[in-house]
Every structure is written in structure tokens, then in C-alpha cells.
Scaffold this motif. Structure first.
Motif, PDB file in Angstrom:
ATOM      1  N   ALA A 119       0.790  -1.260   0.067  1.00  0.00           N
ATOM      2  CA  ALA A 119       0.074  -0.037  -0.067  1.00  0.00           C
ATOM      3  C   ALA A 119       0.810   1.223  -0.056  1.00  0.00           C
ATOM      4  N   ASP A 120       1.940   1.131   0.666  1.00  0.00           N
ATOM      5  CA  ASP A 120       2.906   2.474   0.737  1.00  0.00           C
ATOM      6  C   ASP A 120       3.472   2.483  -0.630  1.00  0.00           C
ATOM      7  N   LEU A 121       3.859   1.465  -1.226  1.00  0.00           N
ATOM      8  CA  LEU A 121       4.420   1.564  -2.644  1.00  0.00           C
ATOM      9  C   LEU A 121       3.511   2.000  -3.861  1.00  0.00           C
ATOM     10  N   LEU A 122       2.249   1.691  -3.539  1.00  0.00           N
ATOM     11  CA  LEU A 122       1.032   2.323  -4.418  1.00  0.00           C
ATOM     12  C   LEU A 122       0.839   3.705  -4.174  1.00  0.00           C
ATOM     13  N   GLY A 123       1.299   4.292  -2.840  1.00  0.00           N
ATOM     14  CA  GLY A 123       1.141   5.781  -2.440  1.00  0.00           C
ATOM     15  C   GLY A 123       2.085   6.436  -3.360  1.00  0.00           C
ATOM     16  N   TYR A 124       3.286   5.849  -3.281  1.00  0.00           N
ATOM     17  CA  TYR A 124       4.456   6.621  -4.311  1.00  0.00           C
ATOM     18  C   TYR A 124       4.254   6.330  -5.642  1.00  0.00           C
ATOM     19  N   CYS A 125       3.453   5.365  -6.309  1.00  0.00           N
ATOM     20  CA  CYS A 125       3.183   5.257  -7.674  1.00  0.00           C
ATOM     21  C   CYS A 125       2.064   6.458  -7.934  1.00  0.00           C
ATOM     22  N   ALA A 126       1.118   6.781  -6.813  1.00  0.00           N
ATOM     23  CA  ALA A 126       0.355   7.919  -6.951  1.00  0.00           C
ATOM     24  C   ALA A 126       0.819   9.363  -7.539  1.00  0.00           C
ATOM     25  N   LEU A 127       2.214   9.219  -7.175  1.00  0.00           N
ATOM     26  CA  LEU A 127       2.910  10.447  -7.465  1.00  0.00           C
ATOM     27  C   LEU A 127       3.732  10.347  -8.557  1.00  0.00           C
ATOM     28  N   SER A 128       4.518   9.058  -8.706  1.00  0.00           N
ATOM     29  CA  SER A 128       5.677   8.818  -9.726  1.00  0.00           C
ATOM     30  C   SER A 128       4.947   8.376 -11.034  1.00  0.00           C
ATOM     31  N   ALA A 129       3.848   7.571 -11.284  1.00  0.00           N
ATOM     32  CA  ALA A 129       3.224   6.801 -12.194  1.00  0.00           C
ATOM     33  C   ALA A 129       1.919   7.382 -12.823  1.00  0.00           C
ATOM     34  N   ASN A 130       1.085   7.362 -11.794  1.00  0.00           N
ATOM     35  CA  ASN A 130      -0.468   7.791 -12.148  1.00  0.00           C
ATOM     36  C   ASN A 130      -0.579   9.063 -12.754  1.00  0.00           C
ATOM     37  N   PRO A 131       0.182  10.223 -12.292  1.00  0.00           N
ATOM     38  CA  PRO A 131       0.079  11.579 -13.082  1.00  0.00           C
ATOM     39  C   PRO A 131       0.231  11.466 -14.677  1.00  0.00           C
ATOM     40  N   VAL A 132       1.433  10.603 -15.137  1.00  0.00           N
ATOM     41  CA  VAL A 132       1.411  10.480 -16.588  1.00  0.00           C
ATOM     42  C   VAL A 132       0.126  10.001 -17.177  1.00  0.00           C
ATOM     43  N   GLY A 133      -0.632   9.014 -16.756  1.00  0.00           N
ATOM     44  CA  GLY A 133      -1.780   8.356 -17.471  1.00  0.00           C
ATOM     45  C   GLY A 133      -2.657   9.628 -17.371  1.00  0.00           C
ATOM     46  N   ARG A 134      -3.106  10.437 -16.216  1.00  0.00           N
ATOM     47  CA  ARG A 134      -3.926  11.523 -16.147  1.00  0.00           C
ATOM     48  C   ARG A 134      -3.546  12.279 -17.283  1.00  0.00           C
ATOM     49  N   ILE A 135      -2.354  12.779 -17.261  1.00  0.00           N
ATOM     50  CA  ILE A 135      -2.020  13.625 -18.366  1.00  0.00           C
ATOM     51  C   ILE A 135      -2.219  13.242 -19.857  1.00  0.00           C
ATOM     52  N   VAL A 136      -2.053  11.969 -20.136  1.00  0.00           N
ATOM     53  CA  VAL A 136      -2.464  11.457 -21.359  1.00  0.00           C
ATOM     54  C   VAL A 136      -3.813  11.418 -21.641  1.00  0.00           C
ATOM     55  N   LEU A 137      -4.807  11.158 -20.678  1.00  0.00           N
ATOM     56  CA  LEU A 137      -6.258  11.191 -20.928  1.00  0.00           C
ATOM     57  C   LEU A 137      -6.743  12.715 -21.217  1.00  0.00           C
ATOM     58  N   HIS A 138      -5.943  13.592 -20.585  1.00  0.00           N
ATOM     59  CA  HIS A 138      -6.206  15.169 -21.162  1.00  0.00           C
ATOM     60  C   HIS A 138      -5.643  15.455 -22.484  1.00  0.00           C
ATOM     61  N   VAL A 139      -4.760  14.733 -22.924  1.00  0.00           N
ATOM     62  CA  VAL A 139      -4.136  15.039 -24.277  1.00  0.00           C
ATOM     63  C   VAL A 139      -5.079  14.380 -25.345  1.00  0.00           C
ATOM     64  N   PHE A 140      -5.832  13.303 -24.937  1.00  0.00           N
ATOM     65  CA  PHE A 140      -7.038  12.797 -25.791  1.00  0.00           C
ATOM     66  C   PHE A 140      -8.332  13.433 -25.561  1.00  0.00           C
ATOM     67  N   GLY A 141      -8.386  14.417 -24.561  1.00  0.00           N
ATOM     68  CA  GLY A 141      -9.683  14.943 -24.370  1.00  0.00           C
ATOM     69  C   GLY A 141     -10.585  13.959 -23.537  1.00  0.00           C
ATOM     70  N   ALA A 142     -10.030  13.102 -22.902  1.00  0.00           N
ATOM     71  CA  ALA A 142     -10.668  11.825 -22.373  1.00  0.00           C
ATOM     72  C   ALA A 142     -10.881  11.648 -20.846  1.00  0.00           C
ATOM     73  N   ALA A 143     -10.396  12.862 -20.221  1.00  0.00           N
ATOM     74  CA  ALA A 143     -10.004  12.721 -18.534  1.00  0.00           C
ATOM     75  C   ALA A 143     -11.453  12.807 -17.651  1.00  0.00           C
ATOM     76  N   THR A 144     -12.070  11.630 -17.898  1.00  0.00           N
ATOM     77  CA  THR A 144     -13.184  11.436 -17.002  1.00  0.00           C
ATOM     78  C   THR A 144     -12.912  10.942 -15.573  1.00  0.00           C
ATOM     79  N   PRO A 145     -13.545  10.983 -14.550  1.00  0.00           N
ATOM     80  CA  PRO A 145     -13.436  10.434 -13.046  1.00  0.00           C
ATOM     81  C   PRO A 145     -13.100   8.998 -13.303  1.00  0.00           C
ATOM     82  N   ASP A 146     -14.109   8.288 -14.008  1.00  0.00           N
ATOM     83  CA  ASP A 146     -14.189   7.183 -14.199  1.00  0.00           C
ATOM     84  C   ASP A 146     -12.970   6.346 -15.079  1.00  0.00           C
TER      85      ASP A 146
END
Length: 280
Positions: A119-146
Motif C-alpha cells: 500500500a505504501d508503494l502504491l502511494g508512491y506510484c500515485a505521485l510517480s506514475a499515475n499522473p502520466v496517465g492522467r496527463i495522457v487522458l487530457h491529451v486525448f480529451g478523455a479525462a473523466t473520473p471513471d
């Protein structure tokens, strides 16, 4: 040395090979430019946290963070690593928070070298990895909560798999991303991480993280079917890359010391086509 000069010096570092197609030639040129800018920024910030002289890392990360604030305040950025983002931020309305989180992940790397639980490692991934996916969704105009929730699972999985591949490299930097709780439970001492050959306890720990990552990929994969057109093609490639790494780790018996465990291109392409077919 100025921040810009120090960052320019890091340009000499060879580019890292990704486990997945960052910006496939199947995508339109404008989309590819945005994706390459995003991944280029993420990797450059990682290089600061890993390769810059230790005494300069925090100052350089602070300089990048300040330049991001300058960009989002409507002023011209000073640093090339941030300037390349400007067209993407303007064209795709990408929020600032994910970029700041990538910088914060590398600040954490200067302070935290071990993670007690998964769980601690996933907390780190929330900063180090997940933001990239969120940015990519914005690039495609597809960043919905789900979609963001599904993307976070995929990105965390990709990060965990990379940590499995890079156990020796990470330890050389003084870091262990395998959860300490799992190391103890499976009888894996830190000396096993520096052995010439993999020990059975280390293989067991890597296998456990691989299974967890595969489960996260399965949970996140439905994202592909929610996306239209080129966005579906791109994200299917990311999921396929993760599954190809899982296959590579399994093929090598989760033996990650003294060898580069990398996905086979044919395995990745077959997985990509299967995921696209299911997404349709």
C-alpha cells in the motif's frame, strides 16, 4: 552551474527504453508530439532525481517546479524541460497538478529509500506514475473520473513492473522498491538483492509483485473499451506493454539480477491486437 546548464548536461544521458510504445507511428503527428513532450518531461525529471549530482537534485527539482508555476501563470518558462510542455498545456488544457506530482515523486526519492508495505508503494506510484496517465487522458480529451480511476491502475502496474525489472539498478542508487513486509515474510534479506544470481526468496518476492501488477492491469484494462479512435489504440499499447513485461518476467522465472528482462516485440504486438479486438 545554472539550472538550465545543469539540465542541458543531463541531455547527454542515453534515452531509456520504455516497456510500451510511448507514441506509436499509428497516431497522428500532433498527438505524437504531445505524448513525446509529456514522456520527455517525466523522464527528464526522473533523470534529475537519479542522475544529477546528489547535492544539486533538490535545487533542480525546485527550479522545475517554479518554472511550471511560471508556465501556468501565463509567463514564458525559463527551462527547456518546461518550455516543451507549453504547446501541450495550451492545446490540451492539461492541469498543473499532475506535473507537480511528478516533481514531488522525485523529491520523495531523495528522502525515502524503502517502502514498508505494498500500500505504501502504491502511494508512491500515485505521485510517480499515475499522473502520466492522467496527463495522457487530457491529451486525448478523455479525462473523466471513471477513466482516471482505471488509468491509475494501469500506470501503477507499469511502475511496479519496472521496479521488478530494475531491482539491481535501484539498489545501486540506494533504493529498494520491493515492500519490506514481503521481503521479511518470504525470507529475502537485502543481501539477496546484491547476489550474483537470484535467490529463491528474491524470485518469490518479484513473482508476488508481478502477480499484483498483472491484477492491476486486468482491473484497468476496461479503460480501452471506453476510449474512441486513436486514444484506444494508444492506451491498448500501454496495457499490452505491461502484459508483455509480465510474460517476460515469468519466462525468465522472475530472475532479474545480472540480466535485462525486457518484453519481446512479438509478444507485445500480439497482446496489443488482442486488447484492441476486445476493446471494440
Amino acid at each position: 552551474m545554472s539550472s538550465e546548464a545543469a539540465l542541458h548536461h543531463l541531455d547527454a544521458a542515453p534515452p531509456r527504453r520504455e516497456n510500451f510504445p510511448v507514441a506509436s507511428l499509428l497516431l497522428p503527428r500532433s498527438v505524437r508530439r504531445h505524448l513525446l513532450a509529456v514522456y520527455g518531461f517525466a523522464r527528464r525529471v526522473d533523470d534529475i532525481g537519479d542522475e544529477a549530482p546528489p547535492g544539486e537534485r533538490r535545487e533542480l527539482l525546485d527550479a522545475v517546479d517554479a518554472d511550471l508555476r511560471r508556465l501556468y501563470a501565463g509567463r514564458p518558462p525559463h527551462l527547456g524541460v518546461v518550455r516543451v510542455l507549453a504547446p501541450t498545456v495550451r492545446a490540451c488544457a492539461v492541469p498543473a497538478e499532475p506535473f507537480h506530482h511528478l516533481v514531488e515523486a522525485n523529491r520523495r526519492d531523495q528522502e525515502v529509500s524503502r517502502y514498508e508495505t505494498f500500500a505504501d508503494l502504491l502511494g508512491y506510484c500515485a505521485l510517480s506514475a499515475n499522473p502520466v496517465g492522467r496527463i495522457v487522458l487530457h491529451v486525448f480529451g478523455a479525462a473523466t473520473p471513471d477513466r482516471i480511476a482505471l488509468s491509475d491502475r494501469i500506470c501503477s502496474a507499469l511502475q511496479i513492473l519496472e521496479h521488478c525489472q530494475d531491482v539491481g539498478e535501484d539498489l545501486a542508487r540506494g533504493r529498494v522498491y520491493l515492500p519490506a513486509e514481503d521481503l521479511r515474510r518470504l525470507g529475502c534479506a537485502e543481501a539477496d538483492l546484491t547476489a550474483v544470481q537470484n535467490t529463491e526468496p528474491l524470485r518469490d518476492v518479484v513473482a508476488l509483485q508481478t502477480r499484483r501488477a498483472a491484477h492491476l492491469l486486468d482491473e484497468g484494462a476496461p479503460l480501452v473499451g471506453t476510449l474512441p479512435g486513436v486514444a484506444r489504440t494508444a492506451v491498448a499499447g500501454y496495457v499490452a506493454g505491461g502484459r508483455a513485461v509480465v510474460a517476460a518476467l515469468e519466462r525468465h522465472g522472475h530472475d532479474v539480477l545480472g540480466r535485462a528482462v525486457r518484453p519481446r516485440r512479438t509478444v507485445l504486438l500480439r497482446a496489443w491486437l488482442r486488447i484492441l479486438a476486445r476493446g471494440r
